[in-house]
Design a protein around this motif. Structure first.
Motif, mmCIF file in Angstrom:
data_model
loop_
_atom_site.group_PDB
_atom_site.id
_atom_site.type_symbol
_atom_site.label_atom_id
_atom_site.label_comp_id
_atom_site.label_asym_id
_atom_site.label_seq_id
_atom_site.Cartn_x
_atom_site.Cartn_y
_atom_site.Cartn_z
ATOM 1 N N LYS A 1 3.686 47.002 -1.648
ATOM 2 C CA LYS A 1 2.292 47.208 -1.260
ATOM 3 C C LYS A 1 2.190 47.636 0.195
ATOM 4 C CE LYS A 1 -0.415 44.406 -4.459
ATOM 5 N NZ LYS A 1 -1.433 43.337 -4.561
ATOM 6 N N GLN A 2 3.000 47.027 1.033
ATOM 7 C CA GLN A 2 2.997 47.388 2.452
ATOM 8 C C GLN A 2 3.399 48.848 2.644
ATOM 9 O OE1 GLN A 2 5.390 44.829 4.946
ATOM 10 N NE2 GLN A 2 5.310 46.227 6.668
ATOM 11 N N LYS A 3 4.460 49.265 1.922
ATOM 12 C CA LYS A 3 4.917 50.650 2.020
ATOM 13 C C LYS A 3 3.867 51.623 1.489
ATOM 14 C CE LYS A 3 9.914 49.798 1.761
ATOM 15 N NZ LYS A 3 11.154 50.014 0.947
ATOM 16 N N LEU A 4 3.258 51.275 0.369
ATOM 17 C CA LEU A 4 2.230 52.134 -0.212
ATOM 18 C C LEU A 4 1.037 52.281 0.733
ATOM 19 C CD1 LEU A 4 2.263 50.961 -3.933
ATOM 20 C CD2 LEU A 4 2.673 53.300 -3.149
ATOM 21 N N CYS A 5 0.638 51.187 1.362
ATOM 22 C CA CYS A 5 -0.486 51.237 2.298
ATOM 23 C C CYS A 5 -0.172 52.123 3.493
ATOM 24 C CB CYS A 5 -0.840 49.827 2.775
ATOM 25 S SG CYS A 5 -1.773 48.842 1.574
ATOM 26 N N GLU A 6 1.022 52.001 4.032
ATOM 27 C CA GLU A 6 1.408 52.787 5.202
ATOM 28 C C GLU A 6 1.447 54.278 4.869
ATOM 29 O OE1 GLU A 6 5.113 51.054 6.284
ATOM 30 O OE2 GLU A 6 4.204 49.319 7.296
ATOM 31 N N LEU B 1 -6.720 64.717 -2.122
ATOM 32 C CA LEU B 1 -5.380 65.294 -2.198
ATOM 33 C C LEU B 1 -4.267 64.251 -2.060
ATOM 34 C CD1 LEU B 1 -5.858 68.599 -0.169
ATOM 35 C CD2 LEU B 1 -5.909 68.251 -2.655
ATOM 36 N N THR B 2 -4.642 63.015 -1.856
ATOM 37 C CA THR B 2 -3.641 61.939 -1.843
ATOM 38 C C THR B 2 -3.517 61.399 -3.259
ATOM 39 O OG1 THR B 2 -4.150 61.323 0.448
ATOM 40 C CG2 THR B 2 -3.033 59.679 -0.912
ATOM 41 N N SER B 3 -2.470 61.809 -3.934
ATOM 42 C CA SER B 3 -2.312 61.443 -5.345
ATOM 43 C C SER B 3 -1.389 60.244 -5.508
ATOM 44 C CB SER B 3 -1.740 62.627 -6.135
ATOM 45 O OG SER B 3 -0.412 62.907 -5.722
ATOM 46 N N ILE B 4 -1.587 59.552 -6.601
ATOM 47 C CA ILE B 4 -0.703 58.424 -6.928
ATOM 48 C C ILE B 4 0.721 58.922 -7.113
ATOM 49 C CG2 ILE B 4 -0.172 56.690 -8.687
ATOM 50 C CD1 ILE B 4 -3.164 56.382 -9.141
ATOM 51 N N ALA B 5 0.876 60.095 -7.708
ATOM 52 C CA ALA B 5 2.215 60.647 -7.942
ATOM 53 C C ALA B 5 2.968 60.870 -6.629
ATOM 54 C CB ALA B 5 2.102 61.960 -8.714
ATOM 55 N N SER B 6 2.268 61.396 -5.623
ATOM 56 C CA SER B 6 2.933 61.652 -4.342
ATOM 57 C C SER B 6 3.279 60.349 -3.639
ATOM 58 C CB SER B 6 2.045 62.520 -3.450
ATOM 59 O OG SER B 6 0.842 61.853 -3.115
ATOM 60 N N LEU B 7 2.409 59.355 -3.753
ATOM 61 C CA LEU B 7 2.661 58.063 -3.106
ATOM 62 C C LEU B 7 3.842 57.345 -3.752
ATOM 63 C CD1 LEU B 7 -1.025 56.764 -2.710
ATOM 64 C CD2 LEU B 7 0.425 57.776 -0.947
ATOM 65 N N THR B 8 3.862 57.330 -5.070
ATOM 66 C CA THR B 8 4.955 56.639 -5.760
ATOM 67 C C THR B 8 6.287 57.353 -5.524
ATOM 68 O OG1 THR B 8 4.393 57.849 -7.795
ATOM 69 C CG2 THR B 8 3.482 55.628 -7.528
ATOM 70 N N TYR B 9 6.236 58.670 -5.402
ATOM 71 C CA TYR B 9 7.454 59.427 -5.119
ATOM 72 C C TYR B 9 8.021 59.026 -3.760
ATOM 73 C CZ TYR B 9 10.548 63.343 -4.048
ATOM 74 O OH TYR B 9 11.638 64.116 -3.688
ATOM 75 N N GLU B 10 7.134 58.909 -2.771
ATOM 76 C CA GLU B 10 7.570 58.543 -1.420
ATOM 77 C C GLU B 10 8.164 57.142 -1.389
ATOM 78 O OE1 GLU B 10 7.667 60.150 1.483
ATOM 79 O OE2 GLU B 10 6.968 62.032 0.619
ATOM 80 N N VAL B 11 7.572 56.229 -2.143
ATOM 81 C CA VAL B 11 8.034 54.840 -2.153
ATOM 82 C C VAL B 11 9.247 54.659 -3.055
ATOM 83 C CG1 VAL B 11 7.363 52.460 -2.713
ATOM 84 C CG2 VAL B 11 5.739 53.983 -1.592
ATOM 85 N N THR C 1 4.916 55.591 -11.732
ATOM 86 C CA THR C 1 3.468 55.434 -11.832
ATOM 87 C C THR C 1 3.115 54.138 -12.550
ATOM 88 O OG1 THR C 1 3.181 57.839 -11.925
ATOM 89 C CG2 THR C 1 1.346 56.487 -12.707
ATOM 90 N N GLU C 2 3.915 53.792 -13.560
ATOM 91 C CA GLU C 2 3.698 52.535 -14.282
ATOM 92 C C GLU C 2 3.808 51.347 -13.336
ATOM 93 O OE1 GLU C 2 5.629 49.947 -17.974
ATOM 94 O OE2 GLU C 2 6.484 51.892 -17.412
ATOM 95 N N SER C 3 4.787 51.409 -12.432
ATOM 96 C CA SER C 3 4.959 50.325 -11.463
ATOM 97 C C SER C 3 3.768 50.242 -10.510
ATOM 98 C CB SER C 3 6.246 50.536 -10.665
ATOM 99 O OG SER C 3 7.383 50.432 -11.507
#
Length: 211
Positions: free
Chosen positions: A14-19, A32-42, A46-48
């Motif tokens: 959660k901390q990483k996702l928030c940052e 333009l901030t998508s869940i797919a791009s965030l999960t890729y970075e972390v 997507t299920e997680s």
């Protein structure tokens, strides 16, 4: 098979996702901030993500809370180092710069931000408004200044000054100059201060760091 998160795993993710979300929100905006791009970075699926947050908006609300806490910490640091009305002015100018540098995060009147608000239930929107007001109450208390006008009026004036950060850049005058002029013109009508100190500060060189 989906990996089970420990409590520590969830907190760290959660901390990483928030940052990462905060940085993306500042540069790209909400849409333009998508869940797919965030999960890729972390590095999660997507299920997680949906095991950590019910919706994209839930994450964004947590990011807003995180950013507001960071603003409070920096504000408190400024007024602790610079006491009195001068410290308040320095803190206001710093906050204005933050608004100018990150319009996608702090310009509440832009279409992208309205798109985010339209995804929220009414109680969450009202909570955001209350948090904004509470932020003013807290920083006012930390600054140890006495108001000479009603608090609601002071809040309205200072909020309007900060919202001038959303003005277009193609004006005849730099919006930083405009903000500084309005701040210097109103600050001594908002707070109680000796006339000699007001005259002394009125003769200072104008501040402006933004292009």
């Amino acid at each position: 098979m989906t990996k089970n998160f420990t409590e520590g795993d969830s907190t760290l993710l959660k901390q990483k996702l928030c940052e990462i979300c905060a940085q993306s929100w500042k540069t790209k905006g909400y849409k333009l901030t998508s869940i797919a791009s965030l999960t890729y970075e972390v590095g999660i699926s997507t299920e997680s993500f949906y095991r950590l947050y019910k919706t994209k908006e839930e994450l964004f609300l947590e990011v807003l809370s995180m950013m507001q806490n960071q603003l409070k910490e920096q504000w408190n640091s400024i007024v602790q180092t610079n006491s009195g009305i001068e410290g308040f002015k320095i803190a206001m100018k710093w906050l204005f710069e933050e608004y100018v540098k990150h319009p996608t995060l702090y310009n509440f009147n832009n279409p992208d931000y309205h798109l985010f608000l339209n995804k929220l239930p009414k109680d969450e929107i009202e909570s955001l408004r209350k948090n904004d007001k509470n932020f003013f109450d807290e920083v006012l208390e930390r600054s140890n200044l006495n108001l000479r006008i009603p608090k609601e009026k002071a809040y309205g004036i200072l909020s309007t000054l900060l919202y001038s950060a959303a003005m277009k850049n193609d004006l005849v005058y730099n919006k930083c100059d405009i903000f500084n002029f309005l701040l210097e013109s109103s600050i001594y009508q908002i707070f109680t201060i000796s006339s000699s100190l007001a005259n002394k500060n009125a003769n200072k060189e104008p501040w402006c760091q933004l292009a």
